[in-house]
Design a protein around this motif. Structure first.
Motif, PDB file in Angstrom:
ATOM      1  N   UNK A  24      42.996 -60.558  85.671  1.00 28.82           N
ATOM      2  CA  UNK A  24      44.025 -59.582  85.319  1.00 28.82           C
ATOM      3  C   UNK A  24      45.409 -60.217  85.219  1.00 28.82           C
ATOM      4  N   UNK A  25      45.527 -61.473  85.643  1.00 25.09           N
ATOM      5  CA  UNK A  25      46.804 -62.169  85.550  1.00 25.09           C
ATOM      6  C   UNK A  25      46.823 -62.971  84.252  1.00 25.09           C
ATOM      7  N   UNK A  26      47.645 -62.588  83.292  1.00 24.08           N
ATOM      8  CA  UNK A  26      47.537 -63.156  81.944  1.00 24.08           C
ATOM      9  C   UNK A  26      47.828 -64.644  81.860  1.00 24.08           C
ATOM     10  N   UNK A  27      48.555 -65.208  82.834  1.00 29.25           N
ATOM     11  CA  UNK A  27      48.876 -66.632  82.736  1.00 29.25           C
ATOM     12  C   UNK A  27      47.856 -67.525  83.422  1.00 29.25           C
ATOM     13  N   UNK A  28      46.817 -66.937  84.020  1.00 30.22           N
ATOM     14  CA  UNK A  28      45.773 -67.720  84.666  1.00 30.22           C
ATOM     15  C   UNK A  28      44.735 -68.143  83.622  1.00 30.22           C
ATOM     16  N   UNK A  29      44.417 -69.432  83.587  1.00 31.86           N
ATOM     17  CA  UNK A  29      43.288 -69.931  82.804  1.00 31.86           C
ATOM     18  C   UNK A  29      42.099 -69.987  83.745  1.00 31.86           C
ATOM     19  N   UNK A  30      41.089 -69.179  83.476  1.00 32.37           N
ATOM     20  CA  UNK A  30      39.992 -69.037  84.423  1.00 32.37           C
ATOM     21  C   UNK A  30      38.692 -69.634  83.885  1.00 32.37           C
ATOM     22  N   UNK A  31      38.139 -70.537  84.680  1.00 28.53           N
ATOM     23  CA  UNK A  31      36.788 -71.038  84.467  1.00 28.53           C
ATOM     24  C   UNK A  31      35.879 -70.515  85.586  1.00 28.53           C
ATOM     25  N   UNK A  32      36.298 -69.410  86.215  1.00 26.88           N
ATOM     26  CA  UNK A  32      35.648 -68.938  87.437  1.00 26.88           C
ATOM     27  C   UNK A  32      34.499 -67.969  87.156  1.00 26.88           C
ATOM     28  N   UNK A  33      34.778 -66.850  86.551  1.00 27.50           N
ATOM     29  CA  UNK A  33      33.764 -65.812  86.420  1.00 27.50           C
ATOM     30  C   UNK A  33      32.654 -66.202  85.464  1.00 27.50           C
ATOM     31  N   UNK A  34      31.427 -66.076  85.922  1.00 26.51           N
ATOM     32  CA  UNK A  34      30.277 -66.352  85.061  1.00 26.51           C
ATOM     33  C   UNK A  34      29.938 -65.118  84.232  1.00 26.51           C
ATOM     34  N   UNK A  35      30.846 -64.752  83.351  1.00 22.45           N
ATOM     35  CA  UNK A  35      30.679 -63.514  82.595  1.00 22.45           C
ATOM     36  C   UNK A  35      30.617 -63.816  81.106  1.00 22.45           C
ATOM     37  N   UNK A  36      29.870 -63.016  80.356  1.00 20.28           N
ATOM     38  CA  UNK A  36      29.805 -63.233  78.906  1.00 20.28           C
ATOM     39  C   UNK A  36      31.107 -62.847  78.228  1.00 20.28           C
ATOM     40  N   UNK A  37      31.300 -63.361  77.036  1.00 23.17           N
ATOM     41  CA  UNK A  37      32.500 -63.054  76.263  1.00 23.17           C
ATOM     42  C   UNK A  37      32.362 -61.655  75.669  1.00 23.17           C
ATOM     43  N   UNK A  38      33.228 -60.701  76.033  1.00 19.62           N
ATOM     44  CA  UNK A  38      33.095 -59.340  75.511  1.00 19.62           C
ATOM     45  C   UNK A  38      33.276 -59.261  74.000  1.00 19.62           C
ATOM     46  N   UNK A  39      33.959 -60.241  73.417  1.00 25.32           N
ATOM     47  CA  UNK A  39      34.117 -60.234  71.964  1.00 25.32           C
ATOM     48  C   UNK A  39      32.796 -60.449  71.251  1.00 25.32           C
ATOM     49  N   UNK A  40      31.794 -60.943  71.964  1.00 27.22           N
ATOM     50  CA  UNK A  40      30.491 -61.220  71.372  1.00 27.22           C
ATOM     51  C   UNK A  40      29.457 -60.137  71.659  1.00 27.22           C
ATOM     52  N   UNK A  41      29.823 -59.094  72.403  1.00 26.05           N
ATOM     53  CA  UNK A  41      28.880 -58.002  72.636  1.00 26.05           C
ATOM     54  C   UNK A  41      28.506 -57.350  71.297  1.00 26.05           C
TER      55      UNK A  41
END
Length: 399
Positions: A24-41
């Motif tokens: 939720x913090x826009x300036x964070x670059x996250x490699x943390x969450x193992x989640x799929x890309x919602x743009x590809x749903x």
């Protein structure tokens, strides 16, 4: 608080779920969450399926209670998919869950009494440890690559803690967190050990469809069926999920298992939540029939490119002494830092100074070791994230 059951002391917050708040913090670059890309749903296919179901004659049934085993057409479709993987079965061997995480919870409930032993890899999927912890087991180390204890030693260690060895849990394809895949010999070795111990094998196949290189290996369940003479005699329980391919928000997973195991799981579900949401199962069946194969191909193309970009950036920027896995598929790669580094301490610095997030590796070890390891997820790692985030992380390691 003094009224809580003893199991509550083993319930701990997931470091991964807590780290997701950083998204939720826009300036964070996250490699943390193992989640799929919602743009590809496959959002359009999902939207059309919901509209068709709710606008048709089957709307009432889709909004009604469902049998605990799950929506029959979906179970038949899944049985067909398992057949393609070398597992001959029918809808009676398929049990629908609210995501594969619920399957792990139910299997822990089914097998584990307090003090029993679960064999897990070092490291292993954190969510599995969370699911099993509620049933108060102890953990012993499973080494598919070789070097396991003897069956008698495993039994003796379990008995000294007041229980029995009940199952071996593993993610054989593109494991969370390491990204590693077991070869045929390693899968056979797991079955050999399980046979000698007379225990179940829980095969977590959440990432199996996401293969980017190579031809792949048969599921452990397929090897088990070939050995034992069919699924009704198998000891392997296969946990699958639509979360990584179609949508995690719809919460549709499944277990493929012998009928006598499915029957027990049905009883657990009836006491837990009666059934997984009917309409989500009906819609998932329609979406799977229409776009599943195309969706897999789309994800493979996108995620392969992101994996390759992350590997290239690591190769270009990481200092000597840092190593990492090179996964053939899935969503993760595993980084090992030189001895003396603590990835949890590094994370605090990384978020504060570099605005880069990852998951410290110790969260995935049942004994809390692995402090010089970390997990990176590449599914949301677009070019900007990789070209900016990985050099920032590397600079912290150099300093």
């Amino acid at each position: 608080m003094n009224l809580l059951a003893s199991r509550s002391s083993r319930m701990k917050a997931s470091e991964i779920r807590e780290l997701l708040k950083l998204l939720d913090q826009p300036d964070i670059i996250s490699f943390a969450g193992g989640i799929p890309d919602p743009a590809l749903f496959p959002a359009e296919a999902i939207r059309d399926a919901y509209a068709d179901v709710l606008g048709g004659s089957g709307a009432g049934a889709a909004l009604q209670y469902q049998v605990s085993e799950g929506y029959l057409p979906l179970r038949r479709w899944l049985a067909g998919q398992m057949g393609k993987l070398g597992v001959a079965c029918d809808e009676g061997n398929i049990f629908i869950t609210s995501g594969s995480q619920q399957a792990l919870d139910y299997l822990g409930k089914l097998f584990l009494s307090p003090g029993d032993t679960a064999l897990v890899t070092w490291p292993t999927y954190l969510g599995a440890l969370q699911a099993f912890n509620a049933y108060e087991p102890r953990y012993d180390r499973l080494r598919p690559e070789g070097g396991n204890m003897t069956p008698d030693a495993y039994r003796a260690a379990a008995a000294s803690n007041g229980g029995k060895v009940k199952f071996a849990y593993l993610v054989p394809d593109f494991a969370n967190p390491t990204g590693e895949t077991l070869n045929r010999q390693q899968r056979e070795a797991v079955l050999d050990l399980a046979g000698e111990l007379d225990i179940a094998v829980i095969e977590d196949a959440a990432y199996r469809a996401l293969r980017y290189d190579g031809g792949g290996e048969p599921p452990i369940l397929a090897l088990d069926c070939a050995r034992s003479g069919g699924i009704e005699k198998a000891r392997t329980l296969y946990c699958g999920s639509f979360s990584k391919i179609v949508s995690p928000g719809m919460r549709v997973g499944w277990v493929c298992a012998p009928r006598h195991v499915v029957e027990k799981l049905v009883l657990i579900k009836q006491a837990s939540d009666l059934h997984s949401p009917s309409i989500n199962q009906v819609v998932m069946h329609r979406v799977a029939e229409s776009v599943f194969d195309a969706q897999v191909e789309k994800l493979i193309g996108a995620y392969r490119e992101r994996r390759d970009g992350l590997l290239t950036a690591l190769e270009a920027t990481m200092p000597d002494g840092v190593t990492w896995s090179r996964p053939e598929g899935g969503m993760f790669l595993w980084v090992t830092l030189p001895e003396g580094f603590d990835a949890t301490e590094l994370l605090a610095r990384s978020v504060k100074e570099a605005r880069v997030a990852f998951v410290p590796g110790s969260a995935f070890f049942a004994d809390g070791t692995g402090r010089n390891t970390l997990r990176l997820s590449f599914t949301l790692a677009d070019r900007r994230a990789v070209t900016e985030g990985i050099p920032r992380l590397a600079s912290l390691l150099e300093g």
